[in-house]
Write a protein that holds these residues in place. Sequence first.
Motif, short mmCIF file in Angstrom:
data_model
loop_
_atom_site.label_atom_id
_atom_site.label_comp_id
_atom_site.label_asym_id
_atom_site.label_seq_id
_atom_site.Cartn_x
_atom_site.Cartn_y
_atom_site.Cartn_z
N ASP A 1 42.63 64.22 57.77
CA ASP A 1 43.11 63.22 58.72
C ASP A 1 42.37 63.41 60.04
OD1 ASP A 1 44.88 62.48 56.78
OD2 ASP A 1 46.66 63.30 57.77
N ASP B 1 44.85 54.10 56.51
CA ASP B 1 44.59 54.92 55.34
C ASP B 1 43.18 54.63 54.83
OD1 ASP B 1 44.59 56.41 53.06
OD2 ASP B 1 46.34 55.43 52.14
N GLU C 1 41.92 55.92 52.29
CA GLU C 1 42.01 55.93 50.82
C GLU C 1 40.93 56.80 50.18
OE1 GLU C 1 41.87 51.71 50.07
OE2 GLU C 1 44.06 51.58 50.08
N ARG D 1 43.79 58.44 58.13
CA ARG D 1 44.23 59.38 57.09
C ARG D 1 43.31 59.31 55.86
NH1 ARG D 1 48.63 61.99 58.64
NH2 ARG D 1 50.19 60.98 60.00
N ASN D 2 43.24 60.44 55.17
CA ASN D 2 42.55 60.52 53.87
C ASN D 2 41.08 60.13 53.96
OD1 ASN D 2 44.97 61.24 52.42
ND2 ASN D 2 45.62 59.10 52.69
#
Length: 408
Positions: free
Chosen positions: A20, A43, A45, A6-7
């Motif tokens: 994602d 993540d 981030e 993700r991210n």
Amino acid sequence: MDFVIRNARLPSAPEDPPVDIGIQGGKIAAIEASLPVDVPFHDAEENLVCAGLIETHIHLDKSRIIDRCEPEPGRNPNVVPRVAAVKSTFTEVDVYRRASQTLEGCLKYGTTRMRTHVELDAGVELRSFEALEKLRKDYAWAIDIELCVFPQEGLTNNPRADELLVETLKRGVRVIGAAPNYDPDHGGQIRRIFQLAREYDADIDMHLDSGNSADDMDIWLVCELAREYGMGGRVTVGHGCKYSTMPPADLARLAATLADAGVAVTVLPATDLFMMARDQDHSVRRGVADANTLVELGVNCSISSNNILNPFTPLGDGNLIRIANMQANVCQVSHSRRLRECFAMLTDRSARLMNLKDYGIAVGNPADVVVFDATTPEQAVAEVRAPLVAFKRGIRTVTRPRAELHAP
């Protein structure tokens, strides 16, 4: 969906909103914002995410031998004889041990694909080759390795090297190299390598044009043969130190010839800085080809490590980002777009050089995903940022936590 990164910021457009990356069955299944799935995830981030770095030119077989070679005799490095003198000590176990140490360093710095050059001659026979074949299989969980066989100590004067090249090509090797600088008949070696490449449908990756002036360059013959054999896009030359000595107009003419012939260039700054200009004791020239300028003139280029901890380069750790930073420093690269291009020379351009059709963050490709502690490719290169985590086919292979400060 099995897993999601993700991210993630992608190198092609790090200024765009993060996405994602959905993974299923070891492959990338989706790339979109906020995937609506409830599965395990990592993540990123909003950090930079790529498909991993690509080491297009390294010598695993002779890495980590600096401690067993004779010390450098003054300004003449005398490297080939110094390495040749210890080849008799190479065993499969020894080569595997040293190569695995170097390989693991490369993995920890985010490399997921590699082309390693392997010397074949009467001094080492197939011991290094067999060790690296085993290494290739044993580390397939973390990296795809391609072997490029070549004669370091001459070919036209070394019939055993020719026999060994043929034997490995018959066994399925599909990249063949050359080192004409160390052959009494440069043109003869180059022509023989092209003949073998055509016979066995192999790509070519040669060590070429190391030297302190633009005299007697072999690249013109290589480009001529690449056109004659219809091998555009399948021929690479490494080093090209002589190109750094050419005036801009002459370099532009060379670049046009390279681009027309479809010949790529791999620049090896660590080795070339260490090895070149040994004829000077002050105002020492750098001897590193300007990859950015070549790219801007239409040539595909990669940046790579070459040797690590041996007489050709007695330094190094497998960190390709550090090598790209070195290249940028030596060639005085500062603009963001040019630094971003240096990152591409470790990733997308390297994939193109190696004709990798399944590289990159794209649906259907292997889920090779590396998260860097940076938000843009140029930051990664400029600040020598390390990877934080790596996945190979969707399985985590590397974790490198950020350093923390502990204030009193």
